[in-house]
Design an enzyme around this catalytic site. Sequence first.
Site: not given
Length: 429
Positions: A51, A116, A118, A314
């Site tokens: 995808e 991830d 951040d 995360d």
Amino acid sequence: MTESEKSKPTYSPDELPEYLPVYYKRLFPYSLYFRWLNYGGVQKNYFTNREFSFTLKDDVYIRYQSFSDQQEMEKQIQRQCPYKIDIGAVYSHKPKEHKTVKPTAFQALEKELVFDIDMTDYDDVRSCCQGADICPKCWPLMKMAIKIVDRALDEDFGFDHRLWVYSGRRGVHCWIADEAARKLSQNARGAVAEYLSLVKGGENNVRKVHLPENIHPSIERAIGIINDYFDDYALDKQDILGDKESWQKALAIIPDDNLREDVLKLMEKEKNSKDRWESFRMRHMSLVDGDANIRKSRHCCKEIGLQYCYPRLDVNVSKGINHLLKSPFCVHPKTGKVCVPISVKDVDRFDPFTVPDISQLCTEIDEYDKKNKPEVIEGDQPTPPKRRMKDYKKTSLMQSIEVLEQFVTGMEKGWQEKRLAMSDQKGDF
């Protein structure tokens, strides 16, 4: 400001529709990108069942995109010029045909293990910036995060194929492409992310790191990496003991009341963060070894270092197999910067503030082409053109594409071995 800085084009988000067609036609590394996500063609339908999602102009969001091959992907990206590309899972069926399949049959099967990190998750320990802003004073947090997580993935889990990518604005992503990582269940992904998570608790938790008496070797390695940066980053750039409010916040992490009160008295006597930290460290060493009542504070110096510097992941991004993550080499629409791969061995030299933006890249191509036009003398034939140079080599994107090439080449050796093994097995029948 230097003359080159004055002449450097300034990116404006309004110009993105103008630049994206050029970027996707001349600079996006389709071939390498396909070589990566096709995984050598070892598993049939691996790329076709992947995808992709596109975010178009005005936040138009299209999920369940999929492509039969590199050519179709290239054609669609150039036709739609997405503001953002996200990569998702490999499904049981082609994502673009998901509406023709029963929902229970359309299942996410595999995906790279991703992380991830951040900068906004460090807002409670950053004094220089908040939210989406970053600066040279807080960027060392990302350097430490990359080194700590990468080393753990290598030494503790044995993952060989790790691609680190700058997000284009305020953080970094990691893609682990080993077959074992791609096949992990959701529970296993969550377990890996939890293993790498140490700073826990919300805004109301003063102490977010709790070390046991015997510290795990992986955490000791992380402490070693943090120690390499701590004086320059925490004491100088962030000045974590620079004033009363700052040192009270940092020293509140000390679990023993008596030790904390004792150390707080030292702070007023020193001139700066470095001197205060050294006084604290020396007092801590002298008391902890000799006083059984404050043994629970034996690791408090390390806990402060970890709380201010250890990676903050995360977990939900890592855990979900069908979670989408921003693709390498897409353009961040707000900054215009390209999401470029980062070489771990050169992470200390990586500077997010010099990462090229899309306007700069398009200008570099134009300037190169103008300087290298075939020379024409009146009455003569033009100078024969040299072998056509790939456009990315005309720009400051070249080094980043080389990082992706090294990553893909490293994986291809394993794919070739697997194909040979599979052909040998067929020959046995």
